[in-house]
Design a protein around this motif. Structure first.
Motif, PDB file in Angstrom:
ATOM      1  N   GLU A 140      94.329 -34.692  49.469  1.00 23.21           N
ATOM      2  CA  GLU A 140      95.158 -35.841  49.456  1.00 23.21           C
ATOM      3  C   GLU A 140      95.737 -36.022  51.033  1.00 23.21           C
ATOM      4  N   ALA A 141      96.193 -34.820  51.604  1.00 18.84           N
ATOM      5  CA  ALA A 141      96.893 -35.087  52.850  1.00 18.84           C
ATOM      6  C   ALA A 141      95.740 -35.522  53.658  1.00 18.84           C
ATOM      7  N   LEU A 142      94.605 -34.663  53.904  1.00 22.33           N
ATOM      8  CA  LEU A 142      93.434 -34.772  54.689  1.00 22.33           C
ATOM      9  C   LEU A 142      93.040 -36.255  54.731  1.00 22.33           C
ATOM     10  N   VAL A 143      92.812 -36.758  53.455  1.00 15.73           N
ATOM     11  CA  VAL A 143      92.177 -38.341  53.128  1.00 15.73           C
ATOM     12  C   VAL A 143      93.335 -39.178  53.752  1.00 15.73           C
ATOM     13  N   LEU A 144      94.793 -39.000  53.672  1.00 13.84           N
ATOM     14  CA  LEU A 144      95.756 -40.136  54.269  1.00 13.84           C
ATOM     15  C   LEU A 144      95.610 -39.593  55.658  1.00 13.84           C
ATOM     16  N   ARG A 145      95.414 -38.650  56.185  1.00 15.41           N
ATOM     17  CA  ARG A 145      95.527 -38.472  57.680  1.00 15.41           C
ATOM     18  C   ARG A 145      94.301 -38.964  58.392  1.00 15.41           C
ATOM     19  N   GLU A 146      93.047 -38.732  58.092  1.00 14.12           N
ATOM     20  CA  GLU A 146      91.920 -38.761  58.542  1.00 14.12           C
ATOM     21  C   GLU A 146      91.308 -40.117  58.248  1.00 14.12           C
ATOM     22  N   PHE A 147      91.495 -40.518  57.137  1.00 13.43           N
ATOM     23  CA  PHE A 147      90.711 -41.898  56.787  1.00 13.43           C
ATOM     24  C   PHE A 147      91.806 -42.967  56.640  1.00 13.43           C
ATOM     25  N   ASN A 148      92.717 -42.796  56.260  1.00  6.93           N
ATOM     26  CA  ASN A 148      94.007 -43.771  56.241  1.00  6.93           C
ATOM     27  C   ASN A 148      94.666 -43.877  57.605  1.00  6.93           C
ATOM     28  N   GLY A 149      94.561 -42.676  58.233  1.00  2.70           N
ATOM     29  CA  GLY A 149      95.634 -42.810  59.630  1.00  2.70           C
ATOM     30  C   GLY A 149      97.053 -42.961  59.471  1.00  2.70           C
ATOM     31  N   LEU A 150      97.722 -42.246  58.335  1.00  5.22           N
ATOM     32  CA  LEU A 150      99.103 -42.306  58.175  1.00  5.22           C
ATOM     33  C   LEU A 150      99.536 -40.805  59.139  1.00  5.22           C
ATOM     34  N   SER A 151     100.758 -41.310  59.499  1.00  5.88           N
ATOM     35  CA  SER A 151     101.398 -40.249  60.515  1.00  5.88           C
ATOM     36  C   SER A 151     102.039 -39.098  59.430  1.00  5.88           C
ATOM     37  N   TYR A 152     102.092 -38.053  59.909  1.00  8.86           N
ATOM     38  CA  TYR A 152     102.799 -37.019  59.099  1.00  8.86           C
ATOM     39  C   TYR A 152     104.126 -37.465  58.339  1.00  8.86           C
ATOM     40  N   ARG A 153     104.947 -38.297  59.056  1.00  8.33           N
ATOM     41  CA  ARG A 153     106.064 -38.652  58.450  1.00  8.33           C
ATOM     42  C   ARG A 153     105.696 -39.582  57.010  1.00  8.33           C
ATOM     43  N   GLU A 154     104.787 -40.626  57.531  1.00  4.37           N
ATOM     44  CA  GLU A 154     104.286 -41.493  56.141  1.00  4.37           C
ATOM     45  C   GLU A 154     103.571 -40.570  55.337  1.00  4.37           C
ATOM     46  N   ILE A 155     102.855 -39.492  55.384  1.00  4.72           N
ATOM     47  CA  ILE A 155     102.254 -38.814  54.444  1.00  4.72           C
ATOM     48  C   ILE A 155     103.303 -38.005  53.611  1.00  4.72           C
ATOM     49  N   ALA A 156     104.497 -37.610  54.239  1.00  5.57           N
ATOM     50  CA  ALA A 156     105.403 -37.136  53.673  1.00  5.57           C
ATOM     51  C   ALA A 156     106.365 -37.930  52.540  1.00  5.57           C
ATOM     52  N   GLU A 157     106.446 -39.184  53.202  1.00  2.07           N
ATOM     53  CA  GLU A 157     107.213 -40.187  52.446  1.00  2.07           C
ATOM     54  C   GLU A 157     106.268 -40.351  51.222  1.00  2.07           C
ATOM     55  N   ALA A 158     105.107 -40.602  51.532  1.00  2.82           N
ATOM     56  CA  ALA A 158     103.867 -41.233  50.280  1.00  2.82           C
ATOM     57  C   ALA A 158     103.982 -39.931  49.263  1.00  2.82           C
ATOM     58  N   THR A 159     103.925 -38.757  49.734  1.00  2.71           N
ATOM     59  CA  THR A 159     103.737 -37.499  48.908  1.00  2.71           C
ATOM     60  C   THR A 159     105.079 -37.006  48.195  1.00  2.71           C
TER      61      THR A 159
END
Length: 186
Positions: A140-159
């Protein structure tokens, strides 16, 4: 007393529709990409995104600003997990037509030879298998970062996890992916 009746929880207003158009619609591609990786196939991802959009429409009043993309991805994530729990066995194997999606979105030269196409397909399959084999939080973290381009903060918010946990999961996911691909190639 005209207009004294407030809309119920499932009634959408023009303001809700306008906010939906501003907040959700620009991020539908990212939502679909993420759902695609979580569910493992295009049709299921479409179902998840459709349900997530309905949830987003009903919940536009809960959007408090900030990252609209992270807000939508969080809804897609929760929707996907609910959908997977209802529709899939606990052991999930991700397979599908990633090759076609990759080919459609890539900038492969039109003069590709059969050999380069075969190598590209093998590489894509190896990468897909490596990502699919990751434990869900790492994937989940890898896909959000590498494929969706979310920032660390956005991934933290989403998850719903701290930024440090996101960073740790990404590092671990990358290490596991490199290890797996290295083993497959040797």
């Amino acid at each position: 007393m005209r207009g004294a009746h407030a809309p119920g929880p499932h009634v959408t207003t023009d303001g809700d529709r306008r906010l939906f158009n501003e907040v959700v619609l620009p991020h539908l591609d990212d939502a679909y990409t993420f759902a695609r990786w979580l569910t493992g196939n295009a049709t299921d991802a479409e179902d998840v995104v459709q349900e997530a959009c309905l949830r987003a429409m009903r919940g536009t009043h809960s959007f408090a600003g900030g990252s609209a993309r992270a807000w939508l991805i969080s809804i897609v994530r929760n929707t996907a997990f609910t959908w997977l729990a209802r529709n899939r066995p606990k052991a999930l194997v991700l397979t599908d037509d990633l090759e076609s999606a990759e080919r459609a979105s890539s900038n492969m030269p039109e003069t590709a030879t059969p050999e380069t196409e075969a190598i590209a397909r093998a590489d894509a399959a190896l990468l897909e298998a490596g990502i699919a084999a990751l434990p869900p939080p790492f994937r989940e973290a890898l896909v959000l970062r590498e494929f969706n381009g979310l920032s660390y903060r956005e991934i933290a918010e989403a998850t719903g996890v701290p930024v440090g946990t996101v960073m740790s999961r990404l590092a671990r996911a990358r290490a596991l992916l490199i290890e797996r691909i290295g083993k497959e190639m040797s």
